[in-house]
Design a protein around this motif. Structure first.
Motif, mmCIF file in Angstrom:
data_model
loop_
_atom_site.group_PDB
_atom_site.id
_atom_site.type_symbol
_atom_site.label_atom_id
_atom_site.label_comp_id
_atom_site.label_asym_id
_atom_site.label_seq_id
_atom_site.Cartn_x
_atom_site.Cartn_y
_atom_site.Cartn_z
ATOM 1 N N VAL A 146 0.857 -1.185 0.000
ATOM 2 C CA VAL A 146 0.000 0.000 0.000
ATOM 3 C C VAL A 146 0.893 1.236 0.000
ATOM 4 C CG1 VAL A 146 -1.798 1.277 1.225
ATOM 5 C CG2 VAL A 146 -1.797 -1.235 1.266
ATOM 6 N N THR A 147 0.639 2.147 -0.921
ATOM 7 C CA THR A 147 1.502 3.321 -1.073
ATOM 8 C C THR A 147 0.717 4.604 -0.861
ATOM 9 O OG1 THR A 147 3.044 2.237 -2.590
ATOM 10 C CG2 THR A 147 2.911 4.629 -2.720
ATOM 11 N N PHE A 148 1.318 5.510 -0.094
ATOM 12 C CA PHE A 148 0.830 6.876 0.061
ATOM 13 C C PHE A 148 1.918 7.806 -0.458
ATOM 14 C CE2 PHE A 148 -1.496 4.497 3.251
ATOM 15 C CZ PHE A 148 -2.788 4.998 3.133
ATOM 16 N N ASN A 149 1.653 8.504 -1.537
ATOM 17 C CA ASN A 149 2.658 9.386 -2.129
ATOM 18 C C ASN A 149 1.941 10.407 -3.010
ATOM 19 O OD1 ASN A 149 5.645 9.677 -2.271
ATOM 20 N ND2 ASN A 149 5.258 9.592 -4.456
ATOM 21 N N PRO A 150 2.335 11.675 -2.978
ATOM 22 C CA PRO A 150 1.644 12.668 -3.806
ATOM 23 C C PRO A 150 1.749 12.416 -5.303
ATOM 24 C CG PRO A 150 2.887 13.735 -2.053
ATOM 25 C CD PRO A 150 3.304 12.297 -2.067
ATOM 26 N N LEU A 151 2.847 11.819 -5.750
ATOM 27 C CA LEU A 151 3.060 11.569 -7.168
ATOM 28 C C LEU A 151 2.932 10.079 -7.461
ATOM 29 C CD1 LEU A 151 6.163 13.846 -7.841
ATOM 30 C CD2 LEU A 151 3.758 14.423 -8.099
ATOM 31 N N GLY A 169 -5.698 9.056 10.674
ATOM 32 C CA GLY A 169 -6.878 8.326 10.239
ATOM 33 C C GLY A 169 -6.719 6.823 10.354
ATOM 34 N N LEU A 170 -5.547 6.312 9.988
ATOM 35 C CA LEU A 170 -5.288 4.878 10.119
ATOM 36 C C LEU A 170 -5.369 4.440 11.582
ATOM 37 C CD1 LEU A 170 -2.259 4.532 7.655
ATOM 38 C CD2 LEU A 170 -4.588 3.706 7.256
ATOM 39 N N CYS A 171 -4.717 5.210 12.453
ATOM 40 C CA CYS A 171 -4.749 4.873 13.882
ATOM 41 C C CYS A 171 -6.160 5.016 14.452
ATOM 42 C CB CYS A 171 -3.779 5.771 14.651
ATOM 43 S SG CYS A 171 -2.027 5.481 14.290
ATOM 44 N N LYS A 172 -6.869 6.039 14.029
ATOM 45 C CA LYS A 172 -8.238 6.261 14.510
ATOM 46 C C LYS A 172 -9.123 5.059 14.158
ATOM 47 C CE LYS A 172 -12.202 9.379 13.736
ATOM 48 N NZ LYS A 172 -12.438 9.823 15.144
ATOM 49 N N TRP A 173 -9.041 4.614 12.913
ATOM 50 C CA TRP A 173 -9.877 3.491 12.500
ATOM 51 C C TRP A 173 -9.539 2.244 13.316
ATOM 52 C CZ3 TRP A 173 -9.492 -1.464 10.816
ATOM 53 C CH2 TRP A 173 -10.654 -2.038 10.280
ATOM 54 N N LEU A 174 -8.258 1.968 13.509
ATOM 55 C CA LEU A 174 -7.838 0.789 14.263
ATOM 56 C C LEU A 174 -8.334 0.841 15.701
ATOM 57 C CD1 LEU A 174 -4.172 0.509 12.977
ATOM 58 C CD2 LEU A 174 -5.913 -1.268 12.716
ATOM 59 N N ILE A 175 -8.166 1.985 16.346
ATOM 60 C CA ILE A 175 -8.565 2.119 17.749
ATOM 61 C C ILE A 175 -10.066 1.977 17.898
ATOM 62 C CG2 ILE A 175 -8.681 3.782 19.656
ATOM 63 C CD1 ILE A 175 -5.907 4.821 18.606
ATOM 64 N N GLU A 176 -10.816 2.613 17.005
ATOM 65 C CA GLU A 176 -12.277 2.551 17.117
ATOM 66 C C GLU A 176 -12.813 1.174 16.705
ATOM 67 O OE1 GLU A 176 -13.141 7.330 16.530
ATOM 68 O OE2 GLU A 176 -13.609 5.945 14.879
ATOM 69 N N ALA A 177 -12.195 0.565 15.677
ATOM 70 C CA ALA A 177 -12.632 -0.774 15.268
ATOM 71 C C ALA A 177 -12.298 -1.803 16.347
ATOM 72 C CB ALA A 177 -11.969 -1.153 13.942
ATOM 73 N N SER A 184 -13.036 6.789 2.918
ATOM 74 C CA SER A 184 -13.099 5.404 2.460
ATOM 75 C C SER A 184 -11.739 4.883 2.029
ATOM 76 C CB SER A 184 -14.103 5.275 1.309
ATOM 77 O OG SER A 184 -13.707 6.096 0.208
ATOM 78 N N GLN A 185 -10.897 5.743 1.427
ATOM 79 C CA GLN A 185 -9.564 5.310 1.020
ATOM 80 C C GLN A 185 -8.708 4.963 2.234
ATOM 81 O OE1 GLN A 185 -9.133 9.047 -1.425
ATOM 82 N NE2 GLN A 185 -8.090 7.641 -2.838
ATOM 83 N N ILE A 186 -8.761 5.814 3.249
ATOM 84 C CA ILE A 186 -7.959 5.575 4.450
ATOM 85 C C ILE A 186 -8.468 4.340 5.180
ATOM 86 C CG2 ILE A 186 -7.234 6.564 6.661
ATOM 87 C CD1 ILE A 186 -7.505 9.345 5.357
ATOM 88 N N GLU A 187 -9.772 4.159 5.229
ATOM 89 C CA GLU A 187 -10.318 2.992 5.911
ATOM 90 C C GLU A 187 -9.959 1.700 5.175
ATOM 91 O OE1 GLU A 187 -14.479 3.913 6.300
ATOM 92 O OE2 GLU A 187 -14.187 4.715 8.334
ATOM 93 N N THR A 188 -9.946 1.741 3.851
ATOM 94 C CA THR A 188 -9.544 0.560 3.086
ATOM 95 C C THR A 188 -8.112 0.170 3.418
ATOM 96 O OG1 THR A 188 -11.053 1.074 1.276
ATOM 97 C CG2 THR A 188 -9.195 -0.359 0.760
ATOM 98 N N ALA A 189 -7.223 1.175 3.476
ATOM 99 C CA ALA A 189 -5.830 0.903 3.836
ATOM 100 C C ALA A 189 -5.730 0.390 5.265
ATOM 101 C CB ALA A 189 -4.997 2.163 3.662
ATOM 102 N N ALA A 190 -6.541 0.932 6.177
ATOM 103 C CA ALA A 190 -6.507 0.491 7.576
ATOM 104 C C ALA A 190 -6.942 -0.962 7.701
ATOM 105 C CB ALA A 190 -7.396 1.396 8.425
#
Length: 775
Positions: free
Chosen positions: A248-253, A296-304, A353-359
């Motif tokens: 999974v990649t997060f990058n502006p370009l 966002g990734l940490c938030k989803w994990l903690i809440e899930a 939705s993109q961040i949650e998919t990665a999480a």
């Protein structure tokens, strides 16, 4: 013949191919031909590159495997080798034909195209030329000048290519002289890593070994362009993708290397056109939006995880690990719960939705690695970016197990190693009491200058001398026109180098240019040919042995030059036998082992083994006692944006970029194949919608102006507007040319790493940019 003082103009077209493939072979061939390197010698040396009985690549620090591929080099590593193997020579005749003033109008590329430096040179201000001199005279003059200066006002800079042996000698020489000003290139790229990882897990370096990539179930990338900066990693990613690891990649370009790879060493892929998909998810966040994404990734994990507890399902967090090994979880959890998704979406530029998919992908992986580069470290809140990477890993116990951990990708081939053996401005990172007992002197105890602080001291008139072990300091630093203007006020500037670059042309009152051997060349000393050592990004120590005939009989090794300066500048010390060390580098390794026994036990017996030997890392063993509080720390960020400035009307976030024809400040050519650029570097990448909103046309010339409150005008003109797939509100242009736009005080909090990945700029009309060097 082309006039080197004339600028080149770029052409652009779209590129939709993979990383690797025939493009890599063609790119290498172009550089080898341009350097007039015989094909047989090029092939022979490339087959030795990154092998146990060969030499360590002079470019990046990616690990060298114990069982190497037949060709264990990448496109840029091969270009670096061809660059050193060049048949071109920069002789005293060259300097007799060109004044320094004339050469200042040449591009970085054309200066290095002059070839390998062959003789020690002294700057003659009256003639405005470098003139040859004897080594003995150079050392005597440098030593006399250093003796006349206040040691606390002299800087000893190291670029990251020098061996462990030379780096140890360099740091010892500076401290014996009385200077703690030991900045290096890591200050400009990964100092945020050194600070952030130390705060979070107690180790200033990553915990991942090469074999961890074979054990990882998921690999997350943040701000790292593997296709241009560490292409050998693509072999490991290809194998990981094929066995089902999720990348999974997060990058502006959109970087081709993290999308698709055609392996040049695979006959099947080269003949059939087959390619390997690398990233299964590719999220183009805004520059500086990583804090929001990681939150966002940490938030989803903690809440899930909380929801799973309510439902009686399996936990998503490793509560046992968190309880036993960490502290600060509740504060981070509270911060993440309070972070609102609309704010996370706005700052990241991504949909929830993109961040949650990665999480979900991260949560489903038993073992995960996070790989990152300067896209995380070079922001005002770059240290907090690193803290948040650690937070994400700690939530699921992804550290200290196979296939897990933080993996910062370092640049220069030994930049991590030279910090290991004492090249640091921070007294707490050097074993000063051991050095005091070992060599019978009182080391300086005050904090020295890092790179930014050295530049600040220069502008204040406090820095009076500079001795540089490689590098292109004046092109690499921020605010380069201001730094260049003040540079000539110094009493002494000394540059140790293999090729000519712009930094050598801005001279102090006394200035010397000292040519050294490259790592590929044979280093003959009193006891015979010498072997040196380097440390890679994974903290593995490797041997490196050069066997090529030196480019000139007048060249000295870097260690010999350091010893020559030390003997001329320092009082004799019966406990430091520079001549004996120079005659047998094994004695230097013995000294390193005596200073750092916890890391280098059995140094001489172990460093030649295939794959090197690993320098122990407590965090890798889940020992976090060296972190503040004795446990791994969850550290909450102070903002959801790492940029350090507020968005404003028509203020863009500028990202500095490197082409795939480039390594750091060294430009091998004018093609950036992956971005469709050829013939020049005068390009401004912009989102098409932003271009249309501002009424800009493809190919139009424009300038960038920095938004700052210090009264200094920073402008870079002559840029070709080029529509590109970059997030709205973000721009990209090439480093180091764009360093004119980066204010010296625009740096990471806590590390002073220049915040070059999010510089606030406006697009303005294009008058000529005064004093800007040719591109």
């Amino acid at each position: 013949m082309r006039d080197p003082s004339k600028p080149r103009r770029a052409r652009t077209k779209s590129y939709d191919g993979p990383a690797g493939g025939y493009g890599s072979l063609i790119g290498l061939a172009k550089v080898a031909v341009a350097q007039s390197v015989p094909a047989i010698e090029t092939g022979r040396q490339l087959l030795r590159q990154n092998k146990a009985d060969g030499f360590a690549c002079v470019s990046c620090a990616w690990p060298k495997p114990a069982k190497p591929h037949p060709a264990e080099f990448c496109e840029n590593g091969a270009k670096a080798t061809a660059w050193d193997l060049t048949s071109k020579r920069c002789t005293p005749d060259f300097f007799a034909r060109h004044t320094v003033r004339e050469l200042l109008d040449w591009s970085d590329y054309d200066l290095e195209q002059a070839g390998r430096l062959t003789h020690p040179m002294r700057y003659d201000a009256a003639a405005d030329r470098y003139v040859p001199c004897a080594w003995a005279d150079a050392f005597a003059a440098i030593g006399a000048s250093l003796k006349s200066l206040d040691p606390t006002k002299v800087t000893f800079y190291a670029s990251g290519r020098a061996s462990l042996e030379t780096s140890y000698m360099w740091a010892l020489m500076a401290r014996l002289y009385g200077s703690q000003n030991l900045p290096d290139s890591s200050n400009m790229c990964h100092e945020s890593t050194s600070v952030g990882l130390k705060q979070s897990v107690g180790s200033p370096v990553g915990t991942v070994l090469l074999e961890d990539f074979a054990a990882a179930d998921a690999i997350f990338f943040f701000g790292q362009n593997v296709g241009s900066n560490s292409p050998r990693l693509l072999h490991d990613l290809q194998e990981a993708a094929r066995r089902g690891a999720r990348i999974v990649t997060f990058n502006p370009l959109k970087e081709p290397g993290l999308q698709r790879f055609k392996n040049p060493q695979s006959p099947f892929q080269m003949l059939t056109g087959d390619q390997t998909r690398i990233s299964e998810q590719y999220h183009q966040l805004r520059a500086g939006g990583d804090l929001a994404v990681l939150t966002g990734l940490c938030k989803w994990l903690i809440e899930a995880d909380a929801q799973a507890a309510r439902d009686g399902a399996l936990p998503l967090l490793d509560h046992g690990f968190i309880a036993e090994h960490t502290q600060g979880f509740e504060a981070l959890a509270s911060f993440c719960r309070d972070a609102a998704w609309p704010d996370i979406e706005r700052e990241s530029g991504l949909a929830r939705s993109q961040i949650e998919t990665a999480a979900r992908t991260y949560a489903s992986a038993p073992a995960a690695i996070v790989v990152y580069g300067m896209g995380l470290t070079q922001h005002v809140l770059g240290v907090q970016n690193v803290n948040m990477v650690c937070n994400l890993l700690l939530l699921r116990g992804n550290i200290g197990r196979p296939g897990t951990g933080p993996c910062p990708v370092r640049g220069h081939s030994n930049v991590q190693g030279q910090r290991t053996v004492g090249v640091t401005e921070k007294p707490e990172l050097a074993p000063l009491d051991i050095l005091k007992a070992q060599y019978g002197f009182e080391p300086p105890r005050q904090k020295g200058w890092n790179t930014v602080e050295a530049c600040e001291a220069l502008l204040r008139g406090e820095m009076t001398g500079y001795v540089g072990l490689g590098g292109n300091f004046l092109r690499a630093v921020p605010d380069s026109p201001r730094i260049e203007a003040a540079w000539r006020r110094q009493a002494l500037t000394v540059q140790i180098a293999t090729k000519l670059n712009r930094s050598h042309l801005i001279c102090g009152q006394i200035a010397y240019l000292l040519p050294c051997l490259s790592r590929i060349e044979r280093d003959d000393q009193a006891t015979g040919p010498q072997t040196v050592s380097v440390e890679d990004s994974s903290s593995c120590i490797h041997a490196s042995f050069g066997d090529r005939t030196p480019a000139s009989p007048y060249l000295l090794s870097e260690s010999a030059i350091v010893a020559g300066i030390a003997k001329a500048a320092l009082a004799p010390n019966p406990k430091v036998d520079w001549d004996a060390w120079l005659g047998d580098y094994a004695l230097v390794r013995d000294a390193i082992e005596a200073t750092y026994p916890q890391w280098f036990k059995g140094f001489n017996a172990r460093f030649r083994q295939a794959g090197g030997f690993h320098r122990p890392n407590k965090a890798r063993q889940r020992d976090f006692t060296e972190a503040p509080g004795g446990k791994a720390n969850f550290i909450q960020p102070s903002s959801l944006s790492a940029t350090g400035f507020a968005d404003a009307q028509d203020v863009f976030r500028l990202m500095t970029l490197r082409s795939n024809d480039q390594f750091n400040t060294t430009v091998y050519g004018f093609d950036d194949r992956f971005r469709g650029v050829s013939g020049g570097r005068d390009v401004l990448f912009i989102n098409r919608k932003d271009m249309m909103r501002l009424g800009l046309a493809e190919g139009q010339r424009a300038a960038l102006q920095t938004v700052a409150q210090d009264g200094v005008e920073r402008r870079l003109g002559g840029l070709r507007i080029t529509a590109y797939d970059v997030p709205s509100g973000c721009l990209g242009t090439y480093y180091p040319e764009c360093n004119v736009l980066v204010p010296l005080d625009h740096h990471a909090q806590g590390s002073k790493t220049p915040a070059s990945k999010s510089v606030p700029v406006r697009i303005v009309p294009d008058p000529p940019s005064p004093g800007a060097p040719a591109s």
